[in-house]
Design a protein around this motif. Structure first.
Motif, PDB file in Angstrom:
ATOM      1  N   LEU A   3       7.154   2.983   4.192  1.00 45.58           N
ATOM      2  CA  LEU A   3       7.569   2.331   2.958  1.00 45.58           C
ATOM      3  C   LEU A   3       7.446   0.820   3.085  1.00 45.58           C
ATOM      4  N   GLY A  58      15.591   8.060  -0.785  1.00 43.72           N
ATOM      5  CA  GLY A  58      15.612   6.800  -1.518  1.00 43.72           C
ATOM      6  C   GLY A  58      15.971   5.641  -0.615  1.00 43.72           C
ATOM      7  N   ARG A  59      15.542   4.461  -1.023  1.00 45.99           N
ATOM      8  CA  ARG A  59      15.866   3.241  -0.293  1.00 45.99           C
ATOM      9  C   ARG A  59      16.208   2.144  -1.296  1.00 45.99           C
ATOM     10  N   TRP A  99       6.320   7.373  -3.195  1.00 50.46           N
ATOM     11  CA  TRP A  99       7.373   6.408  -3.515  1.00 50.46           C
ATOM     12  C   TRP A  99       7.174   5.835  -4.910  1.00 50.46           C
ATOM     13  N   VAL A 129      13.943   2.393  -4.664  1.00 46.41           N
ATOM     14  CA  VAL A 129      12.817   3.314  -4.730  1.00 46.41           C
ATOM     15  C   VAL A 129      13.273   4.720  -4.373  1.00 46.41           C
ATOM     16  N   GLN A 131      11.542   8.733  -3.410  1.00 46.08           N
ATOM     17  CA  GLN A 131      10.346   9.446  -2.988  1.00 46.08           C
ATOM     18  C   GLN A 131      10.416  10.878  -3.471  1.00 46.08           C
TER      19      GLN A 131
END
Length: 133
Positions: A3, A58-59, A99, A129, A131
């Motif tokens: 990512l 998620g991030r 993503w 974000v 995924q």
């Protein structure tokens, strides 16, 4: 690709293809260059934390773009800071590798003097974000 790489590539591409920045700066780099003529931009490494849901990875993170310029006045650097925000507004939401950007928001910016006739601007954004599995 990680990512981090996907984000850095998307940000650098957005900065390079944004016409007002493309003619105003001498390059976009992923690390401080050994030899580059100011003004230039550096896409710094994202700081990411977990923002996962029950069914999706998620991030959430902080993205930092640094601009470096020469000159006693900071007016050009302030104008370029605004163009960075405009450029990142055009980042595609689908980043690849599954993503997708959910949100990309301006957090803060600051112009600092680095010494005689050298200035820098730090522009920070928050990104979230997810995924798709």
């Amino acid at each position: 690709m990680s990512l981090h790489e996907v984000l850095a590539t998307a940000l650098a591409q957005a900065l390079r293809t944004h016409a007002p920045l493309g003619v105003a700066i001498n390059g976009v780099f992923d690390a401080p260059p050994a030899r580059a003529v100011r003004p230039y931009a550096v896409v710094e490494e994202a700081v990411l934390t977990d923002w996962s849901t029950k069914d999706m990875a998620g991030r959430e993170g902080r993205l930092t773009i640094a601009l470096f310029d020469l000159g006693e006045r900071t007016s050009r650097l302030r104008a370029l800071t605004g163009e960075v925000s405009a450029a990142l507004a055009a980042v595609p939401r689908d980043l690849g590798e599954g993503w997708r950007i959910v949100s990309l928001d301006f957090v803060r910016s600051r112009v600092v003097r680095e010494g005689e006739a050298r200035t820098a601007a730090i522009i920070e954004f928050r990104v979230r974000v997810l995924q798709a599995n």
